[in-house]
Design a protein around this motif. Sequence first.
Motif, PDB file in Angstrom:
ATOM      1  N   ARG A 141       0.836  -1.199   0.000  1.00 25.39           N
ATOM      2  CA  ARG A 141       0.000   0.000   0.000  1.00 25.39           C
ATOM      3  C   ARG A 141       0.868   1.246   0.000  1.00 25.39           C
ATOM      4  O   ARG A 141       1.912   1.301   0.654  1.00 25.39           O
ATOM      5  CB  ARG A 141      -0.947  -0.014   1.198  1.00 25.39           C
ATOM      6  N   VAL A 142       0.413   2.255  -0.741  1.00 23.07           N
ATOM      7  CA  VAL A 142       1.101   3.542  -0.844  1.00 23.07           C
ATOM      8  C   VAL A 142       0.175   4.611  -0.275  1.00 23.07           C
ATOM      9  O   VAL A 142      -0.937   4.811  -0.776  1.00 23.07           O
ATOM     10  CB  VAL A 142       1.457   3.864  -2.307  1.00 23.07           C
ATOM     11  N   ASP A 143       0.626   5.307   0.768  1.00 20.89           N
ATOM     12  CA  ASP A 143      -0.206   6.276   1.481  1.00 20.89           C
ATOM     13  C   ASP A 143      -0.124   7.642   0.796  1.00 20.89           C
ATOM     14  O   ASP A 143       0.956   8.214   0.655  1.00 20.89           O
ATOM     15  CB  ASP A 143       0.275   6.377   2.928  1.00 20.89           C
ATOM     16  N   LEU A 144      -1.279   8.174   0.383  1.00 17.65           N
ATOM     17  CA  LEU A 144      -1.327   9.484  -0.266  1.00 17.65           C
ATOM     18  C   LEU A 144      -1.837  10.584   0.667  1.00 17.65           C
ATOM     19  O   LEU A 144      -2.037  11.711   0.225  1.00 17.65           O
ATOM     20  CB  LEU A 144      -2.243   9.420  -1.499  1.00 17.65           C
ATOM     21  N   SER A 145      -2.032  10.276   1.937  1.00 15.03           N
ATOM     22  CA  SER A 145      -2.654  11.257   2.838  1.00 15.03           C
ATOM     23  C   SER A 145      -1.773  12.481   3.066  1.00 15.03           C
ATOM     24  O   SER A 145      -2.288  13.575   3.318  1.00 15.03           O
ATOM     25  CB  SER A 145      -3.015  10.605   4.174  1.00 15.03           C
ATOM     26  N   ASP A 146      -0.467  12.334   2.968  1.00 18.73           N
ATOM     27  CA  ASP A 146       0.429  13.473   3.192  1.00 18.73           C
ATOM     28  C   ASP A 146       0.493  14.421   2.002  1.00 18.73           C
ATOM     29  O   ASP A 146       1.122  15.480   2.086  1.00 18.73           O
ATOM     30  CB  ASP A 146       1.844  12.984   3.524  1.00 18.73           C
ATOM     31  N   SER A 147      -0.145  14.037   0.888  1.00 17.12           N
ATOM     32  CA  SER A 147      -0.114  14.895  -0.307  1.00 17.12           C
ATOM     33  C   SER A 147      -1.530  15.302  -0.712  1.00 17.12           C
ATOM     34  O   SER A 147      -1.826  15.447  -1.900  1.00 17.12           O
ATOM     35  CB  SER A 147       0.572  14.164  -1.467  1.00 17.12           C
ATOM     36  N   ASP A 148      -2.404  15.517   0.300  1.00 14.98           N
ATOM     37  CA  ASP A 148      -3.805  15.873   0.041  1.00 14.98           C
ATOM     38  C   ASP A 148      -4.455  14.863  -0.890  1.00 14.98           C
ATOM     39  O   ASP A 148      -5.306  15.208  -1.711  1.00 14.98           O
ATOM     40  CB  ASP A 148      -3.915  17.281  -0.542  1.00 14.98           C
ATOM     41  N   PHE A 149      -4.012  13.614  -0.767  1.00 11.42           N
ATOM     42  CA  PHE A 149      -4.576  12.477  -1.496  1.00 11.42           C
ATOM     43  C   PHE A 149      -4.298  12.511  -2.994  1.00 11.42           C
ATOM     44  O   PHE A 149      -4.889  11.747  -3.752  1.00 11.42           O
ATOM     45  CB  PHE A 149      -6.087  12.363  -1.240  1.00 11.42           C
ATOM     46  N   GLN A 150      -3.368  13.373  -3.413  1.00 12.30           N
ATOM     47  CA  GLN A 150      -2.963  13.402  -4.813  1.00 12.30           C
ATOM     48  C   GLN A 150      -1.790  12.448  -5.033  1.00 12.30           C
ATOM     49  O   GLN A 150      -0.955  12.250  -4.148  1.00 12.30           O
ATOM     50  CB  GLN A 150      -2.577  14.814  -5.239  1.00 12.30           C
ATOM     51  N   ASP A 305     -17.618  24.763   2.921  1.00  6.69           N
ATOM     52  CA  ASP A 305     -17.826  26.031   3.628  1.00  6.69           C
ATOM     53  C   ASP A 305     -18.309  25.796   5.055  1.00  6.69           C
ATOM     54  O   ASP A 305     -17.858  26.477   6.001  1.00  6.69           O
ATOM     55  CB  ASP A 305     -18.839  26.890   2.871  1.00  6.69           C
ATOM     56  N   LEU A 306     -19.237  24.862   5.244  1.00  9.04           N
ATOM     57  CA  LEU A 306     -19.745  24.581   6.588  1.00  9.04           C
ATOM     58  C   LEU A 306     -18.624  24.079   7.498  1.00  9.04           C
ATOM     59  O   LEU A 306     -18.531  24.493   8.669  1.00  9.04           O
ATOM     60  CB  LEU A 306     -20.862  23.548   6.516  1.00  9.04           C
ATOM     61  N   LEU A 307     -17.790  23.193   6.974  1.00 12.92           N
ATOM     62  CA  LEU A 307     -16.678  22.686   7.776  1.00 12.92           C
ATOM     63  C   LEU A 307     -15.679  23.792   8.094  1.00 12.92           C
ATOM     64  O   LEU A 307     -15.162  23.880   9.214  1.00 12.92           O
ATOM     65  CB  LEU A 307     -15.980  21.537   7.038  1.00 12.92           C
ATOM     66  N   GLU A 308     -15.438  24.662   7.121  1.00 11.82           N
ATOM     67  CA  GLU A 308     -14.518  25.773   7.360  1.00 11.82           C
ATOM     68  C   GLU A 308     -15.046  26.694   8.457  1.00 11.82           C
ATOM     69  O   GLU A 308     -14.275  27.214   9.278  1.00 11.82           O
ATOM     70  CB  GLU A 308     -14.315  26.554   6.058  1.00 11.82           C
ATOM     71  N   ASP A 309     -16.376  26.879   8.478  1.00 12.37           N
ATOM     72  CA  ASP A 309     -16.976  27.700   9.539  1.00 12.37           C
ATOM     73  C   ASP A 309     -16.696  27.125  10.919  1.00 12.37           C
ATOM     74  O   ASP A 309     -16.679  27.864  11.918  1.00 12.37           O
ATOM     75  CB  ASP A 309     -18.497  27.797   9.338  1.00 12.37           C
ATOM     76  N   HIS A 310     -16.487  25.813  10.989  1.00 10.86           N
ATOM     77  CA  HIS A 310     -16.189  25.157  12.266  1.00 10.86           C
ATOM     78  C   HIS A 310     -14.688  24.901  12.431  1.00 10.86           C
ATOM     79  O   HIS A 310     -14.292  24.103  13.297  1.00 10.86           O
ATOM     80  CB  HIS A 310     -16.970  23.845  12.373  1.00 10.86           C
ATOM     81  N   GLY A 311     -13.875  25.553  11.592  1.00  8.39           N
ATOM     82  CA  GLY A 311     -12.428  25.456  11.726  1.00  8.39           C
ATOM     83  C   GLY A 311     -11.818  24.174  11.207  1.00  8.39           C
ATOM     84  O   GLY A 311     -10.713  23.805  11.598  1.00  8.39           O
ATOM     85  N   VAL A 312     -12.544  23.470  10.315  1.00 11.13           N
ATOM     86  CA  VAL A 312     -12.053  22.205   9.771  1.00 11.13           C
ATOM     87  C   VAL A 312     -11.719  22.379   8.299  1.00 11.13           C
ATOM     88  O   VAL A 312     -12.577  22.761   7.497  1.00 11.13           O
ATOM     89  CB  VAL A 312     -13.108  21.085   9.923  1.00 11.13           C
ATOM     90  N   ASP A 313     -10.451  22.138   7.957  1.00  3.40           N
ATOM     91  CA  ASP A 313     -10.021  22.203   6.560  1.00  3.40           C
ATOM     92  C   ASP A 313      -9.968  20.795   5.981  1.00  3.40           C
ATOM     93  O   ASP A 313      -9.508  19.857   6.636  1.00  3.40           O
ATOM     94  CB  ASP A 313      -8.636  22.849   6.448  1.00  3.40           C
ATOM     95  N   VAL A 314     -10.419  20.664   4.740  1.00  4.89           N
ATOM     96  CA  VAL A 314     -10.396  19.377   4.054  1.00  4.89           C
ATOM     97  C   VAL A 314      -9.763  19.561   2.680  1.00  4.89           C
ATOM     98  O   VAL A 314      -9.719  20.662   2.136  1.00  4.89           O
ATOM     99  CB  VAL A 314     -11.821  18.793   3.888  1.00  4.89           C
ATOM    100  N   ALA A 315      -9.247  18.452   2.141  1.00  6.62           N
ATOM    101  CA  ALA A 315      -8.798  18.445   0.751  1.00  6.62           C
ATOM    102  C   ALA A 315     -10.041  18.491  -0.128  1.00  6.62           C
ATOM    103  O   ALA A 315     -10.898  17.613  -0.045  1.00  6.62           O
ATOM    104  CB  ALA A 315      -7.968  17.189   0.460  1.00  6.62           C
ATOM    105  N   VAL A 316     -10.156  19.528  -0.945  1.00  9.13           N
ATOM    106  CA  VAL A 316     -11.380  19.743  -1.723  1.00  9.13           C
ATOM    107  C   VAL A 316     -11.435  18.752  -2.883  1.00  9.13           C
ATOM    108  O   VAL A 316     -10.529  18.704  -3.715  1.00  9.13           O
ATOM    109  CB  VAL A 316     -11.440  21.180  -2.256  1.00  9.13           C
ATOM    110  N   PRO A 317     -12.499  17.950  -2.956  1.00  4.66           N
ATOM    111  CA  PRO A 317     -12.599  16.945  -4.017  1.00  4.66           C
ATOM    112  C   PRO A 317     -12.772  17.584  -5.396  1.00  4.66           C
ATOM    113  O   PRO A 317     -13.395  18.643  -5.536  1.00  4.66           O
ATOM    114  CB  PRO A 317     -13.848  16.144  -3.642  1.00  4.66           C
ATOM    115  N   GLU A 318     -12.222  16.927  -6.406  1.00  4.83           N
ATOM    116  CA  GLU A 318     -12.386  17.363  -7.791  1.00  4.83           C
ATOM    117  C   GLU A 318     -13.340  16.459  -8.566  1.00  4.83           C
ATOM    118  O   GLU A 318     -13.652  16.727  -9.726  1.00  4.83           O
ATOM    119  CB  GLU A 318     -11.034  17.390  -8.499  1.00  4.83           C
ATOM    120  N   GLY A 319     -13.790  15.383  -7.921  1.00  2.00           N
ATOM    121  CA  GLY A 319     -14.698  14.459  -8.581  1.00  2.00           C
ATOM    122  C   GLY A 319     -15.383  13.577  -7.563  1.00  2.00           C
ATOM    123  O   GLY A 319     -15.157  13.686  -6.355  1.00  2.00           O
TER     124      GLY A 319
END
Length: 382
Positions: A141-150, A305-319
């Motif tokens: 397995r190759v972990d992509l979590s450290d690169s915003d899943f890219q 936007d809702l998560l950002e309002d609660h101080g949570v940042d996520v990797a924004v999906p493209e698909g």
Amino acid sequence: MSMEFTDRLTRVEPSATLAISALATELENEGADVVDLSVGEPDFPTPENIVEAGKDAMDAGHTGYTTSAGIIDLREAIADKLADDGLDHGPEEIIVTPGAKQALYEIVQALIGDGDEVVLLDPAWVSYEAMVKMAGGDLTRVDLSDSDFQLEPALDDLADAVSDETELLIVNSPSNPTGAVYSDAALEGVRDLAVEHDITVISDEIYKEITYGVEPTSLGTLEGMADRTVTVNGFSKAYSMTGWRLGYFAGPEELIDQAGKLHSHSVSSAVNFVQHAGIEALENTDDAVSEMTEAFAERRDLVVDLLEDHGVDVAVPEGAFYMMLPVDDDDQAWCEGAIEDAHVATVPGSAFGTPGYARISYAASEERLEEGIERLAEEGYL
């Protein structure tokens, strides 16, 4: 009487996504109002023209067996669709299956035996691991979590993971569970490694029609990949046909011949009248797909936007229609608590090989998404 079960089954666990969905259903049956953000199923009805095509096919008597690989008209329509994506496959290089999951299962069974190495890109859809284990294969397995899943920033890690012993690499773009769409540079890196080490690659493109401002590339279109790529797609996600169970795969004819043996001795064929509805989906449903995709894009932006309002940042999906929410290290406990305390169903990231996250599906109405995020915040889960 005590039954003894085979190693190929005892070495795998039930699907985590379906298990969470079952728990949500159980709570609902007890009277709870559960916001189910766990299931990968569009909340739109199947477009009416597809439904009518299925009814018309039944009325026309298309209720018996078909050729095992699928009716020729559907395979020709799939070949045309693949050609639009830049892939060159004739009907003889396509098998129609009862769902894309069955397609993946047949490919893995055809290619992987005891001790064969399969490489996954984590987070990876939960059933890949189970399919490999049931075939007797070993996972790297190759972990992509450290690169915003890219994948592109992790190509060196992928290069370290593969070798001449690697039999199969599975690439899922757009990705379930992250929504990531891999760049052309990333796919070219995959191509270089696949050619160098003579690796077969599954390109799981089930979410290819659901993207936001990016155009995903089919891996098999890259130079050197046509004869080593097996392309998988289906009708469940883009056409909101989950319960119809219709998918397909396309690849080298020698693979089609071998996988066709398993297909003919197990499922026989996909449902006849459903295959006729599939033709309608491919040929006359682009507008409906675009409308659903636009709605998913709006929902994605709302949740971000809702998560950002609660101080949570996520990797924004493209698909696709998923995102990975960072949570406590014990993501299993977090998800169990979220459904028990907030009555919000999500899926632990560890089920996808990436602890410390929960997968959210935004294939739900904006009202329910707002309700779910608010409940998580009120109960201290954000």
